[in-house]
Design a protein around this motif. Structure first.
Motif, mmCIF file in Angstrom:
data_model
loop_
_atom_site.group_PDB
_atom_site.id
_atom_site.type_symbol
_atom_site.label_atom_id
_atom_site.label_comp_id
_atom_site.label_asym_id
_atom_site.label_seq_id
_atom_site.Cartn_x
_atom_site.Cartn_y
_atom_site.Cartn_z
ATOM 1 N N PHE A 1 89.740 -2.508 -25.332
ATOM 2 C CA PHE A 1 89.646 -3.091 -24.341
ATOM 3 C C PHE A 1 89.110 -1.647 -23.324
ATOM 4 C CE2 PHE A 1 92.396 -7.193 -24.286
ATOM 5 C CZ PHE A 1 91.731 -7.673 -25.157
ATOM 6 N N ARG A 2 88.528 -1.905 -22.376
ATOM 7 C CA ARG A 2 88.220 -0.633 -21.243
ATOM 8 C C ARG A 2 89.216 -1.313 -20.197
ATOM 9 N NH1 ARG A 2 86.319 4.408 -20.463
ATOM 10 N NH2 ARG A 2 85.328 4.531 -18.532
ATOM 11 N N VAL A 3 89.614 -0.146 -19.696
ATOM 12 C CA VAL A 3 90.825 -0.160 -18.504
ATOM 13 C C VAL A 3 90.584 0.966 -17.711
ATOM 14 C CG1 VAL A 3 93.235 -0.219 -17.685
ATOM 15 C CG2 VAL A 3 92.882 -1.319 -19.878
ATOM 16 N N GLU A 4 89.971 0.353 -16.314
ATOM 17 C CA GLU A 4 90.068 1.228 -15.156
ATOM 18 C C GLU A 4 90.726 1.189 -14.205
ATOM 19 O OE1 GLU A 4 85.751 0.826 -14.300
ATOM 20 O OE2 GLU A 4 84.974 1.719 -16.264
ATOM 21 N N LEU A 5 91.377 1.985 -13.741
ATOM 22 C CA LEU A 5 92.420 2.077 -12.761
ATOM 23 C C LEU A 5 92.172 3.172 -11.541
ATOM 24 C CD1 LEU A 5 95.598 1.603 -14.977
ATOM 25 C CD2 LEU A 5 94.145 -0.149 -14.116
ATOM 26 N N THR A 6 92.303 2.637 -10.451
ATOM 27 C CA THR A 6 92.265 3.525 -9.352
ATOM 28 C C THR A 6 93.564 4.138 -9.259
ATOM 29 O OG1 THR A 6 90.529 2.256 -8.324
ATOM 30 C CG2 THR A 6 91.499 3.854 -7.006
ATOM 31 N N ALA A 7 93.781 5.423 -9.273
ATOM 32 C CA ALA A 7 94.972 6.264 -8.948
ATOM 33 C C ALA A 7 95.400 6.119 -7.563
ATOM 34 C CB ALA A 7 94.969 7.440 -9.509
ATOM 35 N N PRO A 8 96.708 6.579 -7.142
ATOM 36 C CA PRO A 8 96.950 6.567 -5.906
ATOM 37 C C PRO A 8 96.209 7.489 -4.991
ATOM 38 C CG PRO A 8 98.976 6.520 -7.183
ATOM 39 C CD PRO A 8 97.675 6.681 -8.167
ATOM 40 N N ASP A 9 95.812 8.721 -5.620
ATOM 41 C CA ASP A 9 94.888 9.657 -4.916
ATOM 42 C C ASP A 9 93.516 9.210 -4.571
ATOM 43 O OD1 ASP A 9 93.916 10.102 -7.546
ATOM 44 O OD2 ASP A 9 94.485 12.459 -7.543
ATOM 45 N N GLY A 10 92.910 7.873 -5.302
ATOM 46 C CA GLY A 10 91.812 7.501 -5.317
ATOM 47 C C GLY A 10 90.816 8.025 -6.517
ATOM 48 N N THR A 11 91.237 8.731 -7.387
ATOM 49 C CA THR A 11 90.557 9.121 -8.650
ATOM 50 C C THR A 11 90.635 7.897 -9.577
ATOM 51 O OG1 THR A 11 92.269 10.103 -9.536
ATOM 52 C CG2 THR A 11 90.915 11.350 -8.315
ATOM 53 N N LEU A 12 90.124 8.105 -10.663
ATOM 54 C CA LEU A 12 89.955 6.919 -11.754
ATOM 55 C C LEU A 12 90.657 7.218 -13.062
ATOM 56 C CD1 LEU A 12 88.778 3.808 -11.647
ATOM 57 C CD2 LEU A 12 86.746 4.700 -12.832
ATOM 58 N N ALA B 1 83.294 -4.960 -24.113
ATOM 59 C CA ALA B 1 83.058 -6.163 -23.617
ATOM 60 C C ALA B 1 84.370 -6.388 -22.731
ATOM 61 C CB ALA B 1 82.720 -7.182 -24.634
ATOM 62 N N GLN B 2 85.374 -6.222 -23.174
ATOM 63 C CA GLN B 2 86.678 -6.829 -22.310
ATOM 64 C C GLN B 2 87.167 -5.593 -21.503
ATOM 65 O OE1 GLN B 2 87.666 -10.016 -23.053
ATOM 66 N NE2 GLN B 2 85.907 -10.135 -24.598
ATOM 67 N N ARG B 3 87.350 -6.175 -20.166
ATOM 68 C CA ARG B 3 87.573 -4.889 -19.307
ATOM 69 C C ARG B 3 88.575 -5.347 -18.025
ATOM 70 N NH1 ARG B 3 83.100 -1.498 -19.346
ATOM 71 N NH2 ARG B 3 83.712 -0.439 -17.565
ATOM 72 N N VAL B 4 89.503 -4.671 -17.848
ATOM 73 C CA VAL B 4 90.500 -4.743 -16.964
ATOM 74 C C VAL B 4 90.249 -3.645 -15.880
ATOM 75 C CG1 VAL B 4 92.876 -4.529 -16.295
ATOM 76 C CG2 VAL B 4 92.063 -5.937 -18.280
ATOM 77 N N THR B 5 90.176 -4.151 -14.442
ATOM 78 C CA THR B 5 90.045 -3.020 -13.314
ATOM 79 C C THR B 5 90.981 -3.351 -12.207
ATOM 80 O OG1 THR B 5 88.181 -4.393 -12.426
ATOM 81 C CG2 THR B 5 87.586 -2.458 -13.905
ATOM 82 N N GLY B 6 91.336 -2.551 -11.516
ATOM 83 C CA GLY B 6 92.194 -2.578 -10.391
ATOM 84 C C GLY B 6 92.828 -1.391 -10.016
ATOM 85 N N THR B 7 94.019 -1.239 -9.270
ATOM 86 C CA THR B 7 94.761 -0.300 -8.752
ATOM 87 C C THR B 7 95.799 0.078 -9.889
ATOM 88 O OG1 THR B 7 96.580 -1.327 -7.638
ATOM 89 C CG2 THR B 7 94.473 -0.683 -6.509
ATOM 90 N N ALA B 8 96.066 1.429 -10.366
ATOM 91 C CA ALA B 8 97.239 1.766 -11.080
ATOM 92 C C ALA B 8 98.417 1.322 -10.805
ATOM 93 C CB ALA B 8 97.418 3.282 -11.142
ATOM 94 N N LEU B 9 98.904 1.026 -9.384
ATOM 95 C CA LEU B 9 100.060 0.388 -8.932
ATOM 96 C C LEU B 9 100.186 -0.933 -9.500
ATOM 97 C CD1 LEU B 9 102.602 0.612 -7.336
ATOM 98 C CD2 LEU B 9 101.300 0.054 -5.341
#
Length: 272
Positions: free
Chosen positions: A187-198, A207-215
């Motif tokens: 899977f691809r996982v993309e998380l926005t870190a507390p400092d705004g970086t990815l 094809a399978q992806r998860v996105t959101g904040t790290a928290l």
């Protein structure tokens, strides 16, 4: 592989943050119920103290730890609760002192342990980095229980990267614990870190992806918030199912939290 020294330092910082949260509590606040059924603030700290002591024993007395683990595995459904209940009976000042001593001992033991020698753990073996990462995840997760019980919203830090990494790497574990076969593709996982970086994991073209904040991801993977209270997004049926079963911790699947009962920390992504 994470730098063991850096992870040990982050573990120390995570413990210090939680220490500041509980150090000034009065006796009645130590008895505050937390979202874990039957566990008060004192139970949470007692559990961390006990587990830290086991980590030290694993690093310094592996044969003695193996005997302890064998006894624990003989009662897998009760030994964690029993250890927490015993520790919670201590006066808060004594419990706090014990937990502080254990944290210092963990830091010393892991800093001195050869990085190429794995330590015995419950049903597995751990490197210095993985042991420190596991202890940090537990400290953060049980600290979240305490924060929620006290109505405190904690400020997320970049130490969440350790918790997120476990959550991603443990993807297949959630399937195995439910008797399911994990998907073959990454899977691809993309998380926005507390400092705004990815923070990114897995193939960019998956094809399978998860996105959101790290928290939000860390709250989900440690079962400190219900998915309905978080702003994580899934693309693909497999990724969507994973968000229903993800767990970053060892052992059987927990009951998690009910929707709408995630507490102040369980709204990190501004879920609708």
């Amino acid at each position: 592989m994470a730098d063991p020294g850096a992870v040990v330092d982050d573990l120390h910082a995570e413990g210090e943050d939680l220490d500041r949260l509980v150090a000034g509590l009065g006796p009645e606040q130590w008895a505050t119920p937390t979202p874990a059924p039957g566990w008060t603030v004192a139970h949470q700290i007692a559990h961390l103290a006990w587990t830290d002591e086991q980590a030290v024993k694993s690093a310094t007395e592996p044969e003695a730890f193996a005997r302890e683990a064998e006894k624990a595995m003989a009662a897998p459904d009760t030994f964690v609760d029993e250890a927490a209940a015993r520790g919670a009976q201590d006066p808060p000042a004594e419990l706090l002192k014990r937990w502080r001593a254990g944290r210092a001992a963990v830091r010393a033991a892991l800093s001195a342990h050869p990085t190429d020698v794995r330590m015995p753990w419950f049903l597995t073996r751990m490197s210095v980095a993985s042991m420190a990462t596991g202890r940090l995840m537990e400290t953060w997760a049980h600290g979240q229980d305490i924060a929620d019980a006290l109505g405190v919203r904690r400020t997320p830090t970049d130490r969440l990267r350790h918790v997120a990494r476990i959550g991603v790497r443990a993807r297949d574990y959630g399937y195995f614990m439910r008797g399911e076969t994990p998907p073959a593709e990454e899977f691809r996982v993309e998380l926005t870190a507390p400092d705004g970086t990815l923070w990114t994991y897995g193939p960019e073209d998956a094809a399978q992806r998860v996105t959101g904040t790290a928290l939000d991801f860390c709250l989900l993977a440690t079962q400190r918030a219900h998915r309905a209270d978080l702003a994580l997004r899934a693309e693909g049926a497999d990724a969507d199912h994973w968000l229903d079963i993800a767990q970053a911790f060892a052992g059987p699947p927990g009951q998690g939290r009910e929707p709408g009962r995630s507490g102040p920390g369980g709204q990190g992504g501004g879920a609708a």
